[in-house]
Write a protein that holds these residues in place. Sequence first.
Motif, PDB file in Angstrom:
ATOM      1  N   ARG A   1      43.547 -57.233 -47.312  1.00  0.00           N
ATOM      2  CA  ARG A   1      44.080 -55.578 -46.972  1.00  0.00           C
ATOM      3  C   ARG A   1      44.904 -55.000 -45.853  1.00  0.00           C
ATOM      4  NH1 ARG A   1      40.719 -52.512 -51.055  1.00  0.00           N
ATOM      5  NH2 ARG A   1      42.945 -51.493 -51.457  1.00  0.00           N
ATOM      6  N   GLU A   2      45.632 -54.018 -45.866  1.00  0.00           N
ATOM      7  CA  GLU A   2      46.475 -53.276 -44.586  1.00  0.00           C
ATOM      8  C   GLU A   2      45.111 -53.456 -42.857  1.00  0.00           C
ATOM      9  OE1 GLU A   2      49.452 -52.098 -42.447  1.00  0.00           O
ATOM     10  OE2 GLU A   2      49.452 -53.111 -44.505  1.00  0.00           O
ATOM     11  N   TRP A   3      44.362 -52.797 -43.188  1.00  0.00           N
ATOM     12  CA  TRP A   3      43.057 -52.753 -42.192  1.00  0.00           C
ATOM     13  C   TRP A   3      42.237 -53.516 -42.431  1.00  0.00           C
ATOM     14  CZ3 TRP A   3      44.993 -50.443 -38.005  1.00  0.00           C
ATOM     15  CH2 TRP A   3      45.769 -50.029 -38.437  1.00  0.00           C
ATOM     16  N   TYR A   4      41.353 -54.041 -41.297  1.00  0.00           N
ATOM     17  CA  TYR A   4      40.400 -54.193 -41.647  1.00  0.00           C
ATOM     18  C   TYR A   4      39.392 -53.827 -40.302  1.00  0.00           C
ATOM     19  CZ  TYR A   4      36.847 -58.072 -42.430  1.00  0.00           C
ATOM     20  OH  TYR A   4      35.642 -58.343 -42.993  1.00  0.00           O
ATOM     21  N   VAL A   5      38.248 -52.306 -40.686  1.00  0.00           N
ATOM     22  CA  VAL A   5      37.540 -51.415 -40.017  1.00  0.00           C
ATOM     23  C   VAL A   5      36.029 -51.967 -39.867  1.00  0.00           C
ATOM     24  CG1 VAL A   5      37.119 -48.938 -39.955  1.00  0.00           C
ATOM     25  CG2 VAL A   5      39.221 -49.488 -41.239  1.00  0.00           C
TER      26      VAL A   5
ATOM     27  N   LYS B   1      43.849 -47.233 -46.737  1.00  0.00           N
ATOM     28  CA  LYS B   1      44.605 -46.513 -45.627  1.00  0.00           C
ATOM     29  C   LYS B   1      43.404 -45.809 -44.897  1.00  0.00           C
ATOM     30  CE  LYS B   1      48.777 -46.053 -48.486  1.00  0.00           C
ATOM     31  NZ  LYS B   1      49.565 -45.009 -48.974  1.00  0.00           N
ATOM     32  N   PRO B   2      43.035 -46.280 -43.894  1.00  0.00           N
ATOM     33  CA  PRO B   2      41.024 -45.571 -43.357  1.00  0.00           C
ATOM     34  C   PRO B   2      41.558 -44.231 -43.027  1.00  0.00           C
ATOM     35  CG  PRO B   2      42.663 -47.474 -41.812  1.00  0.00           C
ATOM     36  CD  PRO B   2      43.586 -46.984 -43.014  1.00  0.00           C
ATOM     37  N   ASP B   3      40.517 -43.486 -43.203  1.00  0.00           N
ATOM     38  CA  ASP B   3      40.607 -41.892 -43.199  1.00  0.00           C
ATOM     39  C   ASP B   3      39.515 -42.263 -42.108  1.00  0.00           C
ATOM     40  OD1 ASP B   3      39.027 -39.969 -43.139  1.00  0.00           O
ATOM     41  OD2 ASP B   3      39.811 -38.707 -44.967  1.00  0.00           O
ATOM     42  N   LEU B   4      39.742 -42.107 -41.147  1.00  0.00           N
ATOM     43  CA  LEU B   4      39.128 -42.263 -39.904  1.00  0.00           C
ATOM     44  C   LEU B   4      37.670 -41.555 -39.699  1.00  0.00           C
ATOM     45  CD1 LEU B   4      41.227 -43.764 -37.117  1.00  0.00           C
ATOM     46  CD2 LEU B   4      40.052 -44.957 -38.777  1.00  0.00           C
ATOM     47  N   CYS B   5      37.852 -40.243 -39.781  1.00  0.00           N
ATOM     48  CA  CYS B   5      36.964 -39.408 -39.996  1.00  0.00           C
ATOM     49  C   CYS B   5      36.458 -39.552 -41.288  1.00  0.00           C
ATOM     50  CB  CYS B   5      36.949 -38.313 -40.221  1.00  0.00           C
ATOM     51  SG  CYS B   5      38.367 -37.188 -38.694  1.00  0.00           S
ATOM     52  N   ALA B   6      36.170 -40.486 -41.993  1.00  0.00           N
ATOM     53  CA  ALA B   6      35.803 -39.632 -43.203  1.00  0.00           C
ATOM     54  C   ALA B   6      34.859 -41.692 -43.299  1.00  0.00           C
ATOM     55  CB  ALA B   6      35.768 -40.692 -44.674  1.00  0.00           C
ATOM     56  N   LEU B   7      35.423 -42.645 -42.397  1.00  0.00           N
ATOM     57  CA  LEU B   7      35.231 -43.934 -42.235  1.00  0.00           C
ATOM     58  C   LEU B   7      33.643 -43.556 -41.072  1.00  0.00           C
ATOM     59  CD1 LEU B   7      38.171 -46.371 -42.573  1.00  0.00           C
ATOM     60  CD2 LEU B   7      35.637 -45.625 -43.881  1.00  0.00           C
ATOM     61  N   ALA B   8      34.129 -43.319 -39.989  1.00  0.00           N
ATOM     62  CA  ALA B   8      32.680 -43.176 -38.937  1.00  0.00           C
ATOM     63  C   ALA B   8      31.768 -42.414 -39.429  1.00  0.00           C
ATOM     64  CB  ALA B   8      33.568 -41.705 -37.300  1.00  0.00           C
TER      65      ALA B   8
ATOM     66  N   LEU C   1      39.494 -51.531 -35.357  1.00  0.00           N
ATOM     67  CA  LEU C   1      40.486 -51.017 -37.127  1.00  0.00           C
ATOM     68  C   LEU C   1      41.127 -52.700 -36.507  1.00  0.00           C
ATOM     69  CD1 LEU C   1      40.173 -48.107 -35.957  1.00  0.00           C
ATOM     70  CD2 LEU C   1      41.748 -47.982 -38.021  1.00  0.00           C
ATOM     71  N   VAL C   2      41.214 -53.346 -36.934  1.00  0.00           N
ATOM     72  CA  VAL C   2      42.496 -54.838 -36.983  1.00  0.00           C
ATOM     73  C   VAL C   2      43.521 -54.530 -38.466  1.00  0.00           C
ATOM     74  CG1 VAL C   2      42.933 -57.417 -37.580  1.00  0.00           C
ATOM     75  CG2 VAL C   2      41.094 -56.635 -36.523  1.00  0.00           C
ATOM     76  N   ARG C   3      44.759 -54.567 -38.000  1.00  0.00           N
ATOM     77  CA  ARG C   3      45.890 -54.507 -38.880  1.00  0.00           C
ATOM     78  C   ARG C   3      46.665 -56.018 -39.149  1.00  0.00           C
ATOM     79  NH1 ARG C   3      50.955 -50.881 -38.417  1.00  0.00           N
ATOM     80  NH2 ARG C   3      52.138 -50.554 -40.725  1.00  0.00           N
ATOM     81  N   LEU C   4      45.868 -56.354 -40.570  1.00  0.00           N
ATOM     82  CA  LEU C   4      46.047 -57.223 -41.068  1.00  0.00           C
ATOM     83  C   LEU C   4      47.456 -57.709 -41.173  1.00  0.00           C
ATOM     84  CD1 LEU C   4      43.177 -57.722 -43.177  1.00  0.00           C
ATOM     85  CD2 LEU C   4      42.980 -59.071 -40.697  1.00  0.00           C
ATOM     86  N   LYS C   5      48.512 -56.750 -42.252  1.00  0.00           N
ATOM     87  CA  LYS C   5      49.302 -56.718 -43.037  1.00  0.00           C
ATOM     88  C   LYS C   5      50.723 -57.104 -41.456  1.00  0.00           C
ATOM     89  CE  LYS C   5      48.942 -56.860 -46.714  1.00  0.00           C
ATOM     90  NZ  LYS C   5      48.765 -58.002 -47.471  1.00  0.00           N
ATOM     91  N   GLU C   6      50.092 -56.367 -39.739  1.00  0.00           N
ATOM     92  CA  GLU C   6      50.510 -56.813 -38.961  1.00  0.00           C
ATOM     93  C   GLU C   6      50.593 -58.072 -38.466  1.00  0.00           C
ATOM     94  OE1 GLU C   6      53.769 -55.810 -35.379  1.00  0.00           O
ATOM     95  OE2 GLU C   6      52.849 -54.790 -37.513  1.00  0.00           O
ATOM     96  N   ILE C   7      49.856 -58.630 -38.277  1.00  0.00           N
ATOM     97  CA  ILE C   7      49.430 -60.303 -38.109  1.00  0.00           C
ATOM     98  C   ILE C   7      50.159 -61.126 -38.816  1.00  0.00           C
ATOM     99  CG2 ILE C   7      47.930 -61.702 -37.276  1.00  0.00           C
ATOM    100  CD1 ILE C   7      45.511 -59.689 -37.374  1.00  0.00           C
ATOM    101  N   VAL C   8      50.059 -60.383 -40.358  1.00  0.00           N
ATOM    102  CA  VAL C   8      50.892 -61.669 -41.007  1.00  0.00           C
ATOM    103  C   VAL C   8      52.401 -61.446 -40.824  1.00  0.00           C
ATOM    104  CG1 VAL C   8      51.136 -61.849 -43.483  1.00  0.00           C
ATOM    105  CG2 VAL C   8      49.088 -61.625 -42.646  1.00  0.00           C
ATOM    106  N   ARG C   9      52.575 -60.224 -40.348  1.00  0.00           N
ATOM    107  CA  ARG C   9      54.201 -60.006 -40.290  1.00  0.00           C
ATOM    108  C   ARG C   9      54.488 -61.037 -38.788  1.00  0.00           C
ATOM    109  NH1 ARG C   9      57.223 -57.909 -36.553  1.00  0.00           N
ATOM    110  NH2 ARG C   9      56.146 -56.972 -35.502  1.00  0.00           N
ATOM    111  N   ARG C  10      53.871 -60.401 -37.819  1.00  0.00           N
ATOM    112  CA  ARG C  10      54.515 -61.582 -36.656  1.00  0.00           C
ATOM    113  C   ARG C  10      54.508 -63.215 -36.628  1.00  0.00           C
ATOM    114  NH1 ARG C  10      51.318 -57.871 -31.677  1.00  0.00           N
ATOM    115  NH2 ARG C  10      51.835 -55.979 -32.476  1.00  0.00           N
TER     116      ARG C  10
END
Length: 127
Positions: A75-79, A93-100, A110-119
């Motif tokens: 997905r987009e992020w790994y949290v 689409k992570p809601d950081l306050c809710a996830l915390a 947080l790891v932005r997986l889709k950005e890794i794929v793009r690079r």
Amino acid sequence: MKTASQITSVTNASVRDIENWVGRLELSTPYQKTTPGRARLYSRRNALEIAFIAAMVRGGASPARAALLSARSLREWYVFPAGELDRAIEIDKPDLCALAGKFGATTLSLVRLKEIVRRVDELYEDD
């Protein structure tokens, strides 16, 4: 196909880490065999796997645990709470306050997986 030194910029892993992980971890993508004096070549899939492992290790995961999870769907992020990769979730689409609150954590990785794929795709686009 690229050498380890060519993929370090997109994987954020050192050549030494890459060589150690390929030699010691249970990885999900097939790696080319090499002979002494000849550099191993890495496919796009290899580079993605190494980049995911490196990102999760920077977030506090062990390389072995990161290797197990790198084969999962993307997905987009790994949290995950810092240092607790076993509690990770994949989310677009992570809601950081809710996830915390959900994790009961003050520090999240947080790891932005889709950005890794793009690079990685950018590096391999000429192959």
